[in-house]
Scaffold this motif. Structure first.
Motif, short mmCIF file in Angstrom:
data_model
loop_
_atom_site.label_atom_id
_atom_site.label_comp_id
_atom_site.label_asym_id
_atom_site.label_seq_id
_atom_site.Cartn_x
_atom_site.Cartn_y
_atom_site.Cartn_z
N GLN A 44 0.90 -1.41 -0.03
CA GLN A 44 -0.02 -0.05 -0.09
C GLN A 44 0.65 1.42 0.19
OE1 GLN A 44 -3.67 0.19 0.44
NE2 GLN A 44 -3.06 2.26 -0.37
N ARG A 95 5.41 16.28 -8.74
CA ARG A 95 4.19 16.45 -9.36
C ARG A 95 4.38 17.92 -10.00
NH1 ARG A 95 -0.55 16.22 -6.14
NH2 ARG A 95 -0.70 18.27 -6.25
N TYR B 33 -6.30 7.80 -11.77
CA TYR B 33 -4.90 7.67 -12.19
C TYR B 33 -4.54 6.20 -12.12
CZ TYR B 33 -5.20 12.45 -10.89
OH TYR B 33 -5.81 13.72 -10.53
N ARG B 98 -8.90 17.85 -10.00
CA ARG B 98 -7.47 17.92 -10.64
C ARG B 98 -6.34 18.31 -9.84
NH1 ARG B 98 -6.30 19.33 -17.09
NH2 ARG B 98 -4.57 18.48 -17.14
N THR B 99 -5.64 17.46 -9.85
CA THR B 99 -4.34 17.48 -8.65
C THR B 99 -3.45 18.71 -8.98
OG1 THR B 99 -2.89 15.87 -10.14
CG2 THR B 99 -4.31 14.87 -8.24
N TYR B 103 -4.92 19.06 -5.12
CA TYR B 103 -5.63 17.97 -4.67
C TYR B 103 -4.80 16.63 -4.71
CZ TYR B 103 -9.69 20.99 -4.51
OH TYR B 103 -10.55 22.04 -4.18
N GLU B 104 -4.91 15.91 -3.41
CA GLU B 104 -4.23 14.51 -3.42
C GLU B 104 -4.63 13.69 -4.18
OE1 GLU B 104 -1.42 16.58 -1.21
OE2 GLU B 104 -1.07 14.70 -2.46
N GLN B 105 -3.74 12.71 -4.35
CA GLN B 105 -4.07 11.39 -5.01
C GLN B 105 -3.93 10.43 -4.01
OE1 GLN B 105 -1.73 10.27 -8.63
NE2 GLN B 105 -1.87 12.55 -9.39
N PHE B 107 -4.04 6.43 -2.99
CA PHE B 107 -3.63 5.14 -3.74
C PHE B 107 -4.53 3.89 -3.28
CE2 PHE B 107 -0.04 5.73 -6.78
CZ PHE B 107 0.08 7.13 -6.34
#
Lengths: 116, 116
Positions: A44, A95, B33, B98-99, B103-105, B107
């Motif tokens: 993870q 990023r 993503y 949209r990051t 904004y965080e991704q 997982f």
């Protein structure tokens, strides 16, 4: 294209000691985000800490802190008072911001071993 | 609030078969993503989708790979005629917006694909 380099494939530290993981990156952009992710054996991906490039102050999250050197394009992670649960792969990531690519660019990772 | 869900967690396919990997984003997230992690490597961005749209597929292999994110249901990463080199862990991440806006991704736990 941006690249992220982690020059330490593996690091080992005694429990309760401090360890620093290195990360350098290459970009022509002035505005971006940097991250450290932890990947334990469960695989993870866990966000550890994030830094906005426009902020001069280094980010901190409890025992985790970064040393962000924008001119040198360096972004190291310091883990204080290492614990057995910190053992994992650590990935540095980049990023774009402000209209660049949305995907994260990752380094190859550093395997952190905690010696009891 | 459930996190990002991926299934199956493990998938075994023989060479030439098709693999379908599913990703359900976090509640309220409409951006997905996909990343691929080869053994001993960091994650590599593949594709970014919003509902019914592919926004950035710059990391997708040109052949055999496709992705979709329909109006209803999970996002699907499809690999046709799999080869041994497709063996990897495939991670999905989602974000609220949209990051590039900060904004965080988040997982998911990944799908480990093994091609025999």
């Amino acid at each position: 294209a941006q690249t992220v380099t982690q020059s330490q494939p593996e690091m080992s530290v005694q429990e309760a000691e401090t360890v620093t993981l290195s990360c350098t990156y290459d970009t022509s952009e002035s505005d971006y985000y940097l991250f450290w992710y932890k990947q334990p054996p469960s695989r993870q991906m866990i966000l550890v800490i994030r830094q906005e490039a426009y902020k001069q102050q280094n980010a901190t999250e409890n025992r985790f802190s970064v040393n962000f050197q924008k001119a040198a394009k360096s972004f190291s992670l310091k883990i204080s008072d290492s614990q057995l649960g910190d053992a994992a792969m650590y990935f540095c990531a980049y990023r774009s911001s402000g209209g660049g690519a949305d995907g994260l660019t990752f380094g190859k990772g550093t395997h952190l071993i905690i010696q009891p | 609030n459930a996190g990002v869900m991926q299934n199956p967690r493990h998938l075994v396919r023989r060479r030439g078969q098709e693999a379908r990997l599913r990703c359900s984003p976090m509640k309220g997230h409409s951006h997905v993503y996909w990343y691929r992690q080869l053994p001993e490597e960091g994650l590599k961005f593949m594709v970014y989708l919003q509902k019914e749209n592919i926004i950035d597929e710059s990391g997708m292999p040109k052949e055999r790979f496709s992705a979709e994110f329909p109006k209803e249901g999970p996002s699907i990463l499809r690999i046709q005629q799999v080869v041994r080199g497709d063996s990897a862990a495939y991670f999905c991440a989602s974000s609220q917006k949209r990051t590039v806006g900060g904004y965080e991704q988040y997982f998911g736990p990944g799908t480990r694909l093994t091609v025999t």
